[in-house]
Design an enzyme around this catalytic site. Structure first.
Site, PDB file in Angstrom:
ATOM      1  N   TYR A   1     -26.407  28.593 -54.049  1.00  0.00           N
ATOM      2  CA  TYR A   1     -25.640  27.912 -52.998  1.00  0.00           C
ATOM      3  C   TYR A   1     -26.227  26.521 -52.708  1.00  0.00           C
ATOM      4  O   TYR A   1     -25.490  25.525 -52.654  1.00  0.00           O
ATOM      5  CB  TYR A   1     -25.667  28.781 -51.740  1.00  0.00           C
ATOM      6  CG  TYR A   1     -24.955  28.205 -50.545  1.00  0.00           C
ATOM      7  CD1 TYR A   1     -23.566  28.212 -50.458  1.00  0.00           C
ATOM      8  CD2 TYR A   1     -25.678  27.664 -49.477  1.00  0.00           C
ATOM      9  CE1 TYR A   1     -22.915  27.685 -49.347  1.00  0.00           C
ATOM     10  CE2 TYR A   1     -25.035  27.145 -48.362  1.00  0.00           C
ATOM     11  CZ  TYR A   1     -23.657  27.167 -48.303  1.00  0.00           C
ATOM     12  OH  TYR A   1     -23.012  26.648 -47.205  1.00  0.00           O
TER      13      TYR A   1
ATOM     14  N   LYS B   1     -24.562  22.649 -52.986  1.00  0.00           N
ATOM     15  CA  LYS B   1     -24.406  21.767 -51.829  1.00  0.00           C
ATOM     16  C   LYS B   1     -25.198  20.465 -52.002  1.00  0.00           C
ATOM     17  O   LYS B   1     -24.760  19.405 -51.546  1.00  0.00           O
ATOM     18  CB  LYS B   1     -24.818  22.502 -50.552  1.00  0.00           C
ATOM     19  CG  LYS B   1     -23.893  23.693 -50.234  1.00  0.00           C
ATOM     20  CD  LYS B   1     -22.448  23.250 -50.031  1.00  0.00           C
ATOM     21  CE  LYS B   1     -21.557  24.364 -49.520  1.00  0.00           C
ATOM     22  NZ  LYS B   1     -20.206  23.899 -49.165  1.00  0.00           N
TER      23      LYS B   1
END
Ligand SMILES: NC(=O)c1ccc[n+]([C@@H]2O[C@H](COP(=O)([O-])OP(=O)(O)OC[C@H]3O[C@@H](n4cnc5c(N)ncnc54)[C@H](O)[C@@H]3O)[C@@H](O)[C@H]2O)c1
Length: 257
Positions: free
Chosen positions: A161, A165
């Site tokens: 994740y 990002k």
């Protein structure tokens, strides 16, 4: 009226919000609707997108729902065509669609890694590419990506994740550089913890503590709300924010400075 002229066109722009069916995206849709924009609510969850579009219409703004998987290029292009057919050229894009989860680094499978990249990073790329041509033609555009504090600082058990990002943040800066002279601003908002279904799912699964504990590490002393993000997003999409581009605008109660 020619689209794209600041004085003529302060409201009523065409705004696409991905992930608009829930959480931050839903709040952003409402804030853009309140600014008088015509809002296209894009989400892979058809019912959620339709509910949000109906709520916005009930408040007197124009809205439409479009089902899309942002990781699927054909579906993204079809969705933007549907928006153009109904509302006209896209002037504002907010990319909030995303997936999140927690896995110990050594247990992250290639499939899981690829899925995060596909939705969070490639999905942002595909939607920006689908939208930017309209903005170039108009000489005006606003793109806001929703990244994450995990992309600024890293986050435990979020190797996949946080990588996506961090990629969104770097991608945002590059788009800003490439399109600044064309009247298009590109900024990113990296939230820390905002009370949404995504956060509550992580709390229910005991990956994150309850709000009262999280609040202790946030200088403002509380978890954020969708409205905190929606208000900043509406500003970044306004004419007034025309000199703000390439920025990482954290709305996080001071959690990351
Ligand atoms: N809530 C937080 O604390 C927080 C913190 C940092 C970053 N973020 C980011 O904010 C964004 C929104 O998160 P949220 O908390 O509102 O989550 P959420 O789960 O409430 O909403 C996400 C929405 O995206 C949609 N979506 C997911 N995959 C999609 C796909 N492939 N195509 C189209 N739609 C898809 C979902 O259906 C859902 O409606 C995400 O990018 C997330 O990573 C959230």
């Amino acid at each position: 009226m020619k689209p794209g002229t600041a004085q003529e066109h302060t409201t009523g722009r065409v705004a696409v919000v991905t992930g608009g069916g829930s959480g931050l995206g839903e709040s952003i849709c409402h804030h853009l609707g309140q600014q008088g924009h015509r809002v296209a609510v894009l989400d892979r969850d058809t019912e959620a997108a339709q509910r949000v579009a109906a709520d916005i219409r009930a408040q007197g703004a124009e809205a439409t729902a479009v089902t899309v998987d942002v990781a699927d290029q054909g579906a993204v292009n079809a969705a933007f065509t549907a928006v153009r057919d109904e509302f006209g050229p896209v002037e504002i894009l907010v990319t909030s669609a995303g997936v999140s989860g927690f896995t110990q680094f050594e247990d992250i499978t290639l499939n899981e890694w690829n899925r995060y990249i596909a939705v969070n990073l490639t999905g942002t790329f595909l939607c920006a590419q689908a939208a930017v041509g309209d903005m170039v033609a108009a000489g005006w555009g606003r793109i806001v990506t929703i990244s994450s504090a995990a992309g600024q600082t890293g986050a435990l058990r979020q190797g996949h994740y946080s990588a996506t990002k961090g990629g969104v943040i770097a991608f945002t800066k590059t788009l800003a550089l490439e399109y600044a002279a064309k009247g298009i601003t590109v900024n990113t908002i990296p939230p820390f913890t905002i009370d949404t279904p995504m956060l509550r799912a992580a709390q229910d699964a005991k990956h994150l503590p309850k709000a009262e504990y999280i609040s202790r590490v946030i200088p403002s002393g509380r978890v954020g709300s969708g409205d905190d993000i929606g208000a900043m997003c509406a500003y970044l999409c306004s004419d007034a924010a025309g000199y703000v581009t390439g920025q990482v605008i954290a709305v996080n109660g001071g959690a990351v400075m």
